[in-house]
Design a protein around this motif. Sequence first.
Motif, PDB file in Angstrom:
ATOM      1  N   GLN A  49      -1.318   0.471 -10.308  1.00 51.04           N
ATOM      2  CA  GLN A  49      -2.316   1.515 -10.545  1.00 51.04           C
ATOM      3  C   GLN A  49      -1.660   2.884 -10.730  1.00 51.04           C
ATOM      4  O   GLN A  49      -2.111   3.690 -11.541  1.00 51.04           O
ATOM      5  N   ARG A  50      -0.577   3.129  -9.992  1.00 47.52           N
ATOM      6  CA  ARG A  50       0.083   4.424 -10.112  1.00 47.52           C
ATOM      7  C   ARG A  50       0.913   4.513 -11.386  1.00 47.52           C
ATOM      8  O   ARG A  50       0.993   5.567 -12.011  1.00 47.52           O
ATOM      9  N   TYR A  51       1.562   3.406 -11.764  1.00 43.74           N
ATOM     10  CA  TYR A  51       2.418   3.392 -12.959  1.00 43.74           C
ATOM     11  C   TYR A  51       1.910   2.341 -13.951  1.00 43.74           C
ATOM     12  O   TYR A  51       2.574   1.327 -14.193  1.00 43.74           O
ATOM     13  N   GLU A 102       2.571   4.110  -1.816  1.00 49.07           N
ATOM     14  CA  GLU A 102       2.441   4.657  -3.171  1.00 49.07           C
ATOM     15  C   GLU A 102       3.529   5.660  -3.521  1.00 49.07           C
ATOM     16  O   GLU A 102       3.530   6.193  -4.632  1.00 49.07           O
ATOM     17  N   GLU A 103       4.438   5.933  -2.598  1.00 49.11           N
ATOM     18  CA  GLU A 103       5.364   7.047  -2.782  1.00 49.11           C
ATOM     19  C   GLU A 103       6.693   6.674  -3.425  1.00 49.11           C
ATOM     20  O   GLU A 103       7.585   7.520  -3.517  1.00 49.11           O
ATOM     21  N   GLU A 160       0.812  -1.227   0.000  1.00 54.95           N
ATOM     22  CA  GLU A 160       0.000   0.000   0.000  1.00 54.95           C
ATOM     23  C   GLU A 160       0.849   1.282   0.000  1.00 54.95           C
ATOM     24  O   GLU A 160       0.303   2.369   0.135  1.00 54.95           O
ATOM     25  N   ASP A 204      -2.304  -5.336  -0.970  1.00 60.96           N
ATOM     26  CA  ASP A 204      -1.093  -5.843  -1.610  1.00 60.96           C
ATOM     27  C   ASP A 204      -0.566  -7.036  -0.826  1.00 60.96           C
ATOM     28  O   ASP A 204      -0.809  -7.147   0.379  1.00 60.96           O
ATOM     29  N   THR A 216      -0.969  -1.838  -6.001  1.00 57.54           N
ATOM     30  CA  THR A 216      -1.032  -0.408  -5.720  1.00 57.54           C
ATOM     31  C   THR A 216      -0.132   0.380  -6.652  1.00 57.54           C
ATOM     32  O   THR A 216      -0.529   1.411  -7.205  1.00 57.54           O
ATOM     33  N   LEU A 217       1.088  -0.105  -6.864  1.00 62.29           N
ATOM     34  CA  LEU A 217       2.020   0.592  -7.741  1.00 62.29           C
ATOM     35  C   LEU A 217       1.662   0.395  -9.210  1.00 62.29           C
ATOM     36  O   LEU A 217       1.951   1.258 -10.043  1.00 62.29           O
TER      37      LEU A 217
END
Length: 355
Positions: free
Chosen positions: A291-293, A267-268, A265, A343, A288-289
């Motif tokens: 979804q971000r990338y 995301e940074e 979880e 995750d 989670t990642l």
Amino acid sequence: METGPATALAGIDSRSFRVWLQTTEERKNIEEGRAYYNDPSPVPPPEKHTPSSLLQCHRKLVYRKENAPAESEMAHGILWVGSRFEEDVVLPYLRDTVADDGLFVTNSLYVDFELKSESGDLTVKGSTDPVVVDADGTPVLPTEVKTKSSLEYLDEPNEHHKAQLHAYMVGLSEKYDVNVKRGCLIYGGRDAFDLKVFDVEFDEAFWQSTVVEWASDHTAYRLDSELPPADSRFAWECDFCDYRERCGKGEIKCQDSASHGLLPEFEEYPRQPLLEYLDAHDAKLTPTLAQRYPNLCEKYEVYDWSCNQCGTRIEWESSHLSGDGDRLCPTCADDDRLVVLSDPDLKEQTANGAR
């Protein structure tokens, strides 16, 4: 096709700059015959140390050496300023100031020597900063150049910089069969663009009881595959550490995590450190990642979502969304339970992380 300020501005942003900087660096490495610099850093042997790492936080260095995923971008700006200050300011200054009576200044020398310790034979390898040498190229006075935001309250050299300079003195003495017992630490202030210089004499007690003992302890941690304690010698290290969350000193619920695996979880993770971790470990993205990338999913595999209640695994793209945007476990939903998928934890990633 119309051109103008809007067209020019369209491509100027932080993302394009990061891509340009990375691409430029990779191209330069290839052109200079150092393409291996573009590969993930190899894990160094437990016995190997570099002068610049001495006395730093054991846990931070274990994470870094074993390619744990960094939680922030490398401080390229500070590194670039430091490099430019050394090469464009200090080096010519030294050459104009001390290059007299048979003395010269070389930009760096290489040291490679062994140490006897309680953990066995250790090696220290690295390059110095500028060194004052005689006409035969024999070292006379090694220097270590650092920059700081301000020199206003700097009254003595930092201990880890002193350790680094001591490593130069030991290494140069052995390599050139001389007795180098003095060096100088040169600090540059980035605000007022001024200098502070400290004359450092070799201290055998400091070298043996502090530096060599530290190196021995660090090697022992790695030989035993033991995660070092989360107690840095210098308090400021935690404030600027790339592994605060993994270590347990950040905001998420995490403590004493091993080097491998992506924090669930979290995301940074910046893009470049994330890519370096994935390539170094042949690892997968967490959902989670992913979804971000999302564009990274074309190259890297993605873990399934995990249900901590029933153990169900769901492909990262095919789970059900709640009204709040959470991804829900369909198995639990059939039993009238709303359970948010998560995750995989670090233990699961370590056990099943390879493709």
